[in-house]
Design a protein around this motif. Structure first.
Motif, short mmCIF file in Angstrom:
data_model
loop_
_atom_site.label_atom_id
_atom_site.label_comp_id
_atom_site.label_asym_id
_atom_site.label_seq_id
_atom_site.Cartn_x
_atom_site.Cartn_y
_atom_site.Cartn_z
N ALA A 25 -17.06 -49.22 -40.05
CA ALA A 25 -17.41 -50.32 -39.15
C ALA A 25 -17.06 -49.97 -37.71
O ALA A 25 -17.85 -50.24 -36.79
N ALA A 26 -15.90 -49.37 -37.51
CA ALA A 26 -15.50 -48.98 -36.15
C ALA A 26 -16.44 -47.92 -35.60
O ALA A 26 -16.85 -47.98 -34.43
N PHE A 27 -16.81 -46.95 -36.43
CA PHE A 27 -17.72 -45.90 -35.98
C PHE A 27 -19.10 -46.46 -35.67
O PHE A 27 -19.72 -46.10 -34.67
N THR A 28 -19.57 -47.37 -36.51
CA THR A 28 -20.88 -48.00 -36.26
C THR A 28 -20.85 -48.78 -34.96
O THR A 28 -21.80 -48.72 -34.17
N GLY A 29 -19.77 -49.50 -34.70
CA GLY A 29 -19.63 -50.23 -33.44
C GLY A 29 -19.64 -49.29 -32.25
O GLY A 29 -20.27 -49.57 -31.21
N LEU A 30 -18.97 -48.16 -32.39
CA LEU A 30 -18.92 -47.17 -31.31
C LEU A 30 -20.31 -46.60 -31.02
O LEU A 30 -20.74 -46.53 -29.87
N VAL A 31 -21.02 -46.21 -32.06
CA VAL A 31 -22.35 -45.63 -31.86
C VAL A 31 -23.33 -46.68 -31.35
O VAL A 31 -24.17 -46.40 -30.50
N THR A 32 -23.21 -47.91 -31.83
CA THR A 32 -24.08 -48.99 -31.34
C THR A 32 -23.84 -49.25 -29.86
O THR A 32 -24.80 -49.40 -29.08
#
Length: 131
Positions: A25-32
């Motif tokens: 979730a944190a990685f997805t937020g970062l890439v988004t």
């Protein structure tokens, strides 16, 4: 049913799963956010500026193809990162295991070898007395 659930929790899979979900979730937020902060403005600049860039209108309906391109790039970046960070190393490890190329266990120390020899000698000596 509860016994199986308790065993599942005790194995530690729940913790691993929770850590994976949180990191994902944190990685997805970062890439988004990377897509929204850098890619979307870049697409807008390349396609005509802030007001008309990355979108067009037909009969009052707005088609925001810039947002779609941004989401597509974010998806590709996320998939590539997961592949190279998780999937490829796991595949390599599984391949090494199939070939039997796992690292050999360390040889026993000299003390362990000596104690083993003493144990065997005592066992042999005790065996001769009985017969």
């Amino acid at each position: 049913m509860l016994k199986g659930f308790r065993e599942f929790i005790r194995r530690g899979n729940v913790v691993d799963l929770a850590v994976g979900v949180v990191i994902g979730a944190a990685f997805t937020g970062l890439v988004t956010q990377f897509g929204n902060s850098f890619l979307k403005p870049l697409i807008q600049v390349l396609t005509g500026g802030e007001k008309v860039g990355g979108r067009f209108e037909i009969r009052g309906a707005i088609f925001d193809y810039g947002a779609f391109i941004t989401a597509l790039i974010v998806f590709a970046l996320t998939a590539a990162a997961l592949y190279f960070v998780v999937v490829a190393p796991m595949n390599r490890l599984n391949e090494l295991r199939r070939r039997g190329q796992e690292p050999e266990p360390a040889a026993p120390s000299e003390e362990v070898v000596l104690l083993t020899e003493i144990r065997d000698a005592l066992r042999d000596k005790a065996g001769h007395r009985r017969f």
